[in-house]
Each structure stands twice: as C-alpha cells, then as structure tokens.
Design an enzyme around this catalytic site. Sequence first.
Site, PDB file in Angstrom:
ATOM      1  N   CYS A  62       0.848  -1.184   0.000  1.00 41.74           N
ATOM      2  CA  CYS A  62       0.000   0.000   0.000  1.00 41.74           C
ATOM      3  C   CYS A  62       0.887   1.238   0.000  1.00 41.74           C
ATOM      4  CB  CYS A  62      -0.911   0.013   1.228  1.00 41.74           C
ATOM      5  SG  CYS A  62      -2.048  -1.391   1.319  1.00 41.74           S
ATOM      6  N   LEU A  86      -3.862  -1.578  -1.360  1.00 42.80           N
ATOM      7  CA  LEU A  86      -3.868  -2.861  -2.042  1.00 42.80           C
ATOM      8  C   LEU A  86      -4.501  -3.837  -1.064  1.00 42.80           C
ATOM      9  CD1 LEU A  86      -2.958  -4.693  -4.445  1.00 42.80           C
ATOM     10  CD2 LEU A  86      -0.878  -5.134  -3.146  1.00 42.80           C
ATOM     11  N   ILE A  88      11.535 -16.275 -14.283  1.00 42.94           N
ATOM     12  CA  ILE A  88      11.851 -15.667 -15.571  1.00 42.94           C
ATOM     13  C   ILE A  88      13.090 -16.324 -16.155  1.00 42.94           C
ATOM     14  CG2 ILE A  88      10.789 -13.441 -15.057  1.00 42.94           C
ATOM     15  CD1 ILE A  88      13.633 -12.406 -14.516  1.00 42.94           C
TER      16      ILE A  88
END
Length: 508
Positions: free
Chosen positions: A2, A76, A313
């Site tokens: 947040c 959030l 990734i």
Amino acid sequence: MCGIVGILHWDGQEVKPKILKRMADTLIHRGPDEQGFFFNKKPEGNEISADAFWYQSSSYRYGKPVAAAGLAHRRLSIIDLPSGRQPLSNEDGMVWIVFNGEIYNFKELRAILTKCGHCFKTNSDTEVIIHAYEEWGTNCLHQLNGMFAFAIWDQRQELLFLGRDRIGKKPLYYHASDGKFLFGSELKALLAYPGVETQIDLTAVADYFKYLYIPDPKSIFAGINKLSPAHFLVATKRSVVIKQYWDVHFEGTSHINESVLADQLFDLLGQAVRDRMVADVPLGAFLSGGIDSSGVVALMSRQSEQPIVTCSIGFDDPEHDESRYAAQVAHYLGTSHHEFFVRENFLDTVRRIPFMFDEPFADASALPTYYVCKMARQRVTVALSGDGGDETFAGYDKYLKDAIEQLVSRFVPIPFLYLINKACIGRSNLQRKGRTLTSQALRDPDRAFYETNTIITDRELDNLFQPEIRNQIKGYDPSQFTRQFFNSINTDDRLTRILYTDLKTSLP
C-alpha cells in the site's frame, strides 16, 4: 503493498485536500484498489469525493486543535477486504492510522487487547496497531511481528508517531521544515508538495558511487530523509525525535547439539512461512531454483492443500538463465509453475525503473525483479521470495573472498605481503586480483571489509568529481556508513560482524 502519505502544519495552516490527493496519487501503483483521506480540521470546499473523505469533528471536544493534520492511504487489499479501509481510527476517533504492510501476529494481539478492554470494529491487522499504541505507546513496536511502515496521528497529544519494521522491508520518507512535516512511502510523494527543495546531497552521491545505492537515513535530496529500519519517529510542534527500538545481539555462543539447532531452525522457518501465507487474496512465490527460494516454496507446499503458484523468468543468454533449475524444483514440488522469457528491449525497462526508485539505484537485480513481479501480478496479489537468505546464511561469494583474505593476513608475514603486493602491479587480471588480495589482507578488518564491498576505490571516487564538488565534500568518508556497524557489534567472530553489517546496510 500500500501507499501512505501525510501532511502536518504546526502553525495551524489548513491542509489542502488538493495537495494531499496529489501526493497520494503518486502512489496509485502501490495501492490501486482504494483511496482514503483524513483531516482533523474541516477543509474549505469539497475537493475530494465523499466516498474517500473523512473529517474528524470529535477532535473539537478537547478544544480547537492547533496543528492541522492530513493523512492519506492508497490500498492494495490483502486482509479483511470489506472493512479494512484506511485511514482507520480508534473507538472515539482520537487516534488515526495509515499503514503499509502486514502484521503476522495480529490475531494473537487482538485477543490480548480485547481482554484489556479494547473494542474492535474490523477484522484487520491495521486496527490492532491502533489499540496496541493506545495500550503500550511507542513500546507497541516490540509486540508487532511483521513488515510495516505506519503513521499514527494522536489528536489528544497533537503527536505524530511513525514506525518502520526491523529490517526495512517497507519504505518511509519524511521531510521537516518551516513549521510543516511531510511523510510518504516513496520520495515522489513528498516532491508533489509545492516548494519542497530538491537540492542534491553530494555526500549521498559519493555513497552511491561506492555502494550502488543511497544509504539510510539519507536520500538523494538534502532535505528529505528515510526513516531507518528498526527505528521510530515522534514529531510534535516542539521537536522531532528518532529512536532505535530493536537490534540483533550476539552475546555468547550456543553449545547446543548441531542437529538440535537444525531442527529448531527448520521449525522457525516453517512458522515464518506459515505466518506469511495468511491472505484473503491469491498468493504465490518467486522461484529461481536457488537454495533460498526453493526452500521457501518447499515449506509453502508442506502447508498448502493446493499447488503453490510459482513464477520464474528466463533469459536467452545461458549464462544468466536459471529457468531450468526453477522448472526442476517446480516439477519436484508439484507447483503451478509459470515462466516468462525476457526478450523485450532492456533499455526501455531501464528508462522506466527510475520512476519507481526515485533516486539512484544500480543493483542489476532490479531488472529480473521487475520482470518477475510484472508476470506474477497477473496471477497473484502476494508473493513470497528468498530475499535475505544470502545475508542470513552467508551465501554470497564475497563471504568466501573475505575468508581467503583473512587466511592470507593470518599466515603470511607482513613483509612478504608487501613484496607480493609490489610484484602484482600490472595489467593482467591475475595480477590485479593478487594485488587486491594482498592490499586487503594488509588493512584493518573494518577497512578491508569496506573496500571489498564497495564498487570503486576512494581514489577513483575522488577522480570522478570536479574540483568544486570535491571541495564541498572534503573530509567526508563513505566508509563510516559500514564501519559503524562492523565495529559496534559485540562479537569477536568476523563472519558475524560481516553478516550483521550487511543486515543493517545492503539488505535494506
């Protein structure tokens, strides 16, 4: 994550909603779900929509407030989605909080505080901090197990209380001058306030070239600071006081059997992972295939009935591609695994990243972290990672390098070290490494650690600056940042000194 921001005017000047909202809007990427605002004095006009606006009229019960306070939050949503909206107050509306983070033991604390007579209106961890502050004051920080940056406005005392977690997982910047106090999760939020000066701190520039980041409590700007990890700040009209509330201590050495210690460690890691899996939103993990992230995912898998969502990734360059290791671990643990191969233009990403960091930051890990976060956000809201494992368990190559330097200094006579050092003056890579090794072995331990763990030499740093800049920072020694921690810890064990220094510096 947040975002939190706030404005205090000690002279009673009005906190303008338009400015507070502008500051909060810079953090929309941190909290895209909701926004909320609090003012202890009713602003003129109605510049913020009613669904995102609170005005605390009850503060006038104790006389008209002198200071004007405004708090804002970008949310959030992770825990207590329906009622965890912020800013949030205590029962009588005299204590308000904005909070970024998560308190893992909030249910246990809630039970304790309920027995003490506190009444709760939400099921959020945020509200627990308010009542913990009412019960224990600034000592409430000792009760909190979590990652956090928060601000509490105490209307009765006209006092602002900022707290940051022990290791510094959640950021918090502040600025104090001319009868006002500003704070925010990111530096850009403070720059949205009109008139905040942006004069470069040249000592911070020197630090940056040495460490590849700006060490706390500095920022790149002279008038803006970071609240250091494990510290709190209390701001009143009369003063701004900053204190440390926690540290690591190493008194004595354990003589417990190693296998017993290993079992205790395993239980602690399991509990830590279990605490971090409490969420009302999709949760996953970053998986590189290395020891740290693989260990975290393995512990998550033990505690979940559903396959853990893992993200990794990959790169076309085999030297930097670890995706095959991540795939092996994911297959073994039966996770719901997702891969993303980076083939876009790195330069475009490099151009975007400065907006997020706000100040110079040159750790190359920022790039893979950006990509894995970007991919993970498509599937989960919360992700666990293995960050911090190397600093805790001595995983980096530099720890081995330091051990070799110390062996050399212990067993090779000093005259021979000088001869070897002189003989290694040359251009070849082997000669350079030999010269560096003998140079470090000849130095004091704290100075050797500083030089091993910085990017350029002090002489190279000096040559980077124009004469006028060199004169302005004359006498400044960047080594003091790391040496203060290296020399303050109560232990004779060198590796412990190094791990402690990294815990206080490079890890945050």
